[in-house]
Design a protein around this motif. Structure first.
Motif, PDB file in Angstrom:
ATOM      1  N   GLN A 163     107.043  93.480  43.670  1.00 41.86           N
ATOM      2  CA  GLN A 163     105.672  93.883  43.999  1.00 41.86           C
ATOM      3  C   GLN A 163     105.561  95.407  43.982  1.00 41.86           C
ATOM      4  O   GLN A 163     106.549  96.121  44.192  1.00 41.86           O
ATOM      5  CB  GLN A 163     105.263  93.355  45.365  1.00 41.86           C
ATOM      6  CG  GLN A 163     105.132  91.848  45.448  1.00 41.86           C
ATOM      7  CD  GLN A 163     103.973  91.314  44.640  1.00 41.86           C
ATOM      8  OE1 GLN A 163     102.825  91.711  44.822  1.00 41.86           O
ATOM      9  NE2 GLN A 163     104.273  90.397  43.708  1.00 41.86           N
ATOM     10  N   GLY A 164     104.361  95.887  43.725  1.00 39.63           N
ATOM     11  CA  GLY A 164     104.105  97.320  43.747  1.00 39.63           C
ATOM     12  C   GLY A 164     102.882  97.635  44.588  1.00 39.63           C
ATOM     13  O   GLY A 164     101.878  96.920  44.512  1.00 39.63           O
ATOM     14  N   LEU A 165     102.968  98.669  45.418  1.00 43.35           N
ATOM     15  CA  LEU A 165     101.825  99.121  46.210  1.00 43.35           C
ATOM     16  C   LEU A 165     101.281 100.399  45.574  1.00 43.35           C
ATOM     17  O   LEU A 165     102.016 101.380  45.394  1.00 43.35           O
ATOM     18  CB  LEU A 165     102.236  99.370  47.658  1.00 43.35           C
ATOM     19  CG  LEU A 165     101.105  99.729  48.632  1.00 43.35           C
ATOM     20  CD1 LEU A 165     101.398  99.187  50.030  1.00 43.35           C
ATOM     21  CD2 LEU A 165     100.894 101.252  48.715  1.00 43.35           C
ATOM     22  N   VAL A 166     100.001 100.376  45.234  1.00 48.01           N
ATOM     23  CA  VAL A 166      99.355 101.474  44.514  1.00 48.01           C
ATOM     24  C   VAL A 166      98.367 102.176  45.432  1.00 48.01           C
ATOM     25  O   VAL A 166      97.626 101.532  46.187  1.00 48.01           O
ATOM     26  CB  VAL A 166      98.629 100.936  43.270  1.00 48.01           C
ATOM     27  CG1 VAL A 166      97.838 102.032  42.573  1.00 48.01           C
ATOM     28  CG2 VAL A 166      99.626 100.312  42.306  1.00 48.01           C
ATOM     29  N   THR A 167      98.366 103.507  45.355  1.00 53.28           N
ATOM     30  CA  THR A 167      97.401 104.328  46.085  1.00 53.28           C
ATOM     31  C   THR A 167      96.820 105.370  45.143  1.00 53.28           C
ATOM     32  O   THR A 167      97.306 105.563  44.020  1.00 53.28           O
ATOM     33  CB  THR A 167      98.039 105.043  47.277  1.00 53.28           C
ATOM     34  OG1 THR A 167      99.019 105.987  46.783  1.00 53.28           O
ATOM     35  CG2 THR A 167      98.717 104.056  48.216  1.00 53.28           C
ATOM     36  N   GLN A 168      95.791 106.052  45.600  1.00 47.96           N
ATOM     37  CA  GLN A 168      95.290 107.193  44.851  1.00 47.96           C
ATOM     38  C   GLN A 168      96.302 108.324  44.916  1.00 47.96           C
ATOM     39  O   GLN A 168      96.989 108.524  45.927  1.00 47.96           O
ATOM     40  CB  GLN A 168      93.960 107.674  45.416  1.00 47.96           C
ATOM     41  CG  GLN A 168      92.792 106.735  45.174  1.00 47.96           C
ATOM     42  CD  GLN A 168      91.466 107.365  45.575  1.00 47.96           C
ATOM     43  OE1 GLN A 168      91.395 108.535  45.938  1.00 47.96           O
ATOM     44  NE2 GLN A 168      90.404 106.591  45.499  1.00 47.96           N
ATOM     45  N   ASP A 225     102.611 105.128  52.477  1.00 44.86           N
ATOM     46  CA  ASP A 225     103.761 104.320  52.888  1.00 44.86           C
ATOM     47  C   ASP A 225     103.297 103.231  53.848  1.00 44.86           C
ATOM     48  O   ASP A 225     102.137 103.190  54.269  1.00 44.86           O
ATOM     49  CB  ASP A 225     104.852 105.180  53.532  1.00 44.86           C
ATOM     50  CG  ASP A 225     104.358 105.994  54.722  1.00 44.86           C
ATOM     51  OD1 ASP A 225     103.356 105.584  55.364  1.00 44.86           O
ATOM     52  OD2 ASP A 225     104.967 107.026  55.032  1.00 44.86           O
ATOM     53  N   GLU A 226     104.203 102.329  54.190  1.00 40.90           N
ATOM     54  CA  GLU A 226     103.830 101.190  55.031  1.00 40.90           C
ATOM     55  C   GLU A 226     103.318 101.623  56.393  1.00 40.90           C
ATOM     56  O   GLU A 226     102.340 101.078  56.913  1.00 40.90           O
ATOM     57  CB  GLU A 226     105.030 100.256  55.201  1.00 40.90           C
ATOM     58  CG  GLU A 226     105.396  99.481  53.953  1.00 40.90           C
ATOM     59  CD  GLU A 226     106.466  98.449  54.217  1.00 40.90           C
ATOM     60  OE1 GLU A 226     106.382  97.769  55.259  1.00 40.90           O
ATOM     61  OE2 GLU A 226     107.391  98.326  53.411  1.00 40.90           O
ATOM     62  N   SER A 277     103.088 103.869  44.726  1.00 43.05           N
ATOM     63  CA  SER A 277     103.684 104.617  45.831  1.00 43.05           C
ATOM     64  C   SER A 277     104.887 103.902  46.436  1.00 43.05           C
ATOM     65  O   SER A 277     105.781 104.548  46.982  1.00 43.05           O
ATOM     66  CB  SER A 277     102.635 104.867  46.921  1.00 43.05           C
ATOM     67  OG  SER A 277     101.598 105.695  46.446  1.00 43.05           O
ATOM     68  N   ILE A 278     104.909 102.582  46.365  1.00 42.41           N
ATOM     69  CA  ILE A 278     106.028 101.805  46.913  1.00 42.41           C
ATOM     70  C   ILE A 278     106.398 100.700  45.929  1.00 42.41           C
ATOM     71  O   ILE A 278     105.529  99.944  45.480  1.00 42.41           O
ATOM     72  CB  ILE A 278     105.694 101.154  48.266  1.00 42.41           C
ATOM     73  CG1 ILE A 278     105.162 102.177  49.266  1.00 42.41           C
ATOM     74  CG2 ILE A 278     106.912 100.448  48.842  1.00 42.41           C
ATOM     75  CD1 ILE A 278     104.698 101.554  50.579  1.00 42.41           C
ATOM     76  N   GLU A 279     107.679 100.621  45.572  1.00 40.62           N
ATOM     77  CA  GLU A 279     108.203  99.487  44.820  1.00 40.62           C
ATOM     78  C   GLU A 279     108.853  98.542  45.820  1.00 40.62           C
ATOM     79  O   GLU A 279     109.799  98.913  46.511  1.00 40.62           O
ATOM     80  CB  GLU A 279     109.198  99.948  43.760  1.00 40.62           C
ATOM     81  CG  GLU A 279     108.560 100.817  42.679  1.00 40.62           C
ATOM     82  CD  GLU A 279     109.493 101.093  41.510  1.00 40.62           C
ATOM     83  OE1 GLU A 279     110.560 100.441  41.435  1.00 40.62           O
ATOM     84  OE2 GLU A 279     109.149 101.952  40.667  1.00 40.62           O
ATOM     85  N   ILE A 280     108.316  97.335  45.913  1.00 35.08           N
ATOM     86  CA  ILE A 280     108.720  96.386  46.949  1.00 35.08           C
ATOM     87  C   ILE A 280     109.673  95.356  46.342  1.00 35.08           C
ATOM     88  O   ILE A 280     109.264  94.541  45.506  1.00 35.08           O
ATOM     89  CB  ILE A 280     107.482  95.677  47.536  1.00 35.08           C
ATOM     90  CG1 ILE A 280     106.453  96.713  48.019  1.00 35.08           C
ATOM     91  CG2 ILE A 280     107.877  94.744  48.661  1.00 35.08           C
ATOM     92  CD1 ILE A 280     105.080  96.132  48.287  1.00 35.08           C
ATOM     93  N   PRO A 281     110.945  95.349  46.715  1.00 30.78           N
ATOM     94  CA  PRO A 281     111.936  94.472  46.093  1.00 30.78           C
ATOM     95  C   PRO A 281     111.859  93.027  46.599  1.00 30.78           C
ATOM     96  O   PRO A 281     112.615  92.614  47.482  1.00 30.78           O
ATOM     97  CB  PRO A 281     113.262  95.125  46.488  1.00 30.78           C
ATOM     98  CG  PRO A 281     112.986  95.778  47.806  1.00 30.78           C
ATOM     99  CD  PRO A 281     111.549  96.230  47.748  1.00 30.78           C
ATOM    100  N   THR A 282     110.952  92.254  46.022  1.00 28.11           N
ATOM    101  CA  THR A 282     110.773  90.866  46.457  1.00 28.11           C
ATOM    102  C   THR A 282     111.600  89.872  45.650  1.00 28.11           C
ATOM    103  O   THR A 282     111.728  88.713  46.037  1.00 28.11           O
ATOM    104  CB  THR A 282     109.291  90.474  46.359  1.00 28.11           C
ATOM    105  OG1 THR A 282     108.810  90.792  45.043  1.00 28.11           O
ATOM    106  CG2 THR A 282     108.467  91.226  47.389  1.00 28.11           C
TER     107      THR A 282
END
Length: 292
Positions: A157-162, A169-170, A243-248
């Motif tokens: 999963q990836g978390l995207v921000t401006q 971050d979380e 902004s975050i690469e989530i290792p799922t």
């Protein structure tokens, strides 16, 4: 879900609906009758036109229409699958489906775009599509409803921000008042509900709607499959960043009805063949620039 140029030039200064983004595309409903009428029963061991003996020597399966492998997808997840206007669907998974269909002696065909969370119920009910092909992560909960083929791709999963956001971050996003956009019915939605419990999770129809809403300032972040998020941030949404690469540790598979186990077997053999003959590697290089 789109080719490299299919979403370039998008005006991301406003929030776009699926209808606006996928111009002229008619959404189909998920309700469908049973597959008894008009379907074909194929014994692939007999060398019939609808099946390849090399691909599935022992499997018997049915298809909604003779000679076709009909797929259901949301068609809004580039570079896995996408469509624009009256063009044919394009993308890595689209090409995987076409390659598998060819191995089975069938022609791949896509329904008009479906809502993502309607596809598994549609396949379970039967009668409208043979497979679901919409970047479905293989999960135990989903396997209670339908069958999956062997995996054809890994994903996180990836978390995207401006870019320039002060909440990337979380910890800074997991606060009241923050809005995190996701695609309804996805593992990204599950992750947000489990890990950003103080923020508001906003389910939407597709990732494109989520990304355009983030650009417009309607949301603080988007969570969806990492390959798609990286692609969109590079190709069209250059004001956004992963902004975050989530290792799922997720894997994608094609969705098949539990009532059609022969088709699952045949597709597994086809997937193994396109892996062995180099077709899958060629498609990875075409859509991602390198072998995955």
């Amino acid at each position: 879900m789109k080719t490299n140029d299919s979403i370039n030039g998008l005006n991301v200064g406003k929030t776009w609906s699926r209808r606006q983004f996928l111009s002229g595309l008619t959404l189909a409903t998920a309700s469908a009758g049973l597959a008894a009428c008009g379907g074909t029963s194929t014994d692939t061991g007999s060398g019939s036109a609808a099946g390849s003996a090399a691909s599935a020597p022992d499997a018997a399966f049915t298809t909604v229409e003779e000679g076709k492998l009909i797929a259901a997808s949301d068609l809004a997840y580039p570079p896995l699958e996408s469509v624009e206007g009256d063009e044919e669907p394009k993308g890595f998974e689209v090409d995987i489906v076409k390659a598998c269909a060819e191995k089975l002696g069938l022609t791949a065909e896509y329904l008009p775009a479906q809502k993502f969370d309607s596809i598994i119920p549609m396949i379970k009910q039967g009668g409208k599509a043979d497979i679901g092909a919409s970047s479905f992560t293989i999960t135990d909960d989903r396997k209670k409803e339908i069958d999956f083929t062997d995996p054809f791709m890994d994903s996180n999963q990836g978390l995207v921000t401006q870019k320039g956001s002060d909440a990337t971050d979380e910890e800074s996003l997991n606060v009241e008042g923050k809005k995190i956009a996701v695609q309804s019915g996805t593992t990204g939605e599950e992750w947000v509900k489990e890990n950003l419990t103080k923020a508001t999770c906003v389910p939407l129809d597709d990732a494109i709607q989520a990304m355009t809403g983030l650009v417009a300032g309607n949301y603080d972040a988007v969570v969806a499959d990492l390959p798609v998020m990286k692609y969109l941030c590079t190709q069209s949404y250059t004001d956004l960043q992963v902004s975050i690469e989530i290792p799922t540790g997720e894997q994608y598979g094609l969705v098949v009805s539990k009532d059609n186990p022969g088709l699952t077997e045949a597709l597994n053999k086809a997937l193994a063949e396109i892996e062995a003959d180099g077709t899958k590697k060629e498609l990875e290089e075409k859509w991602f620039g390198s072998e995955l």
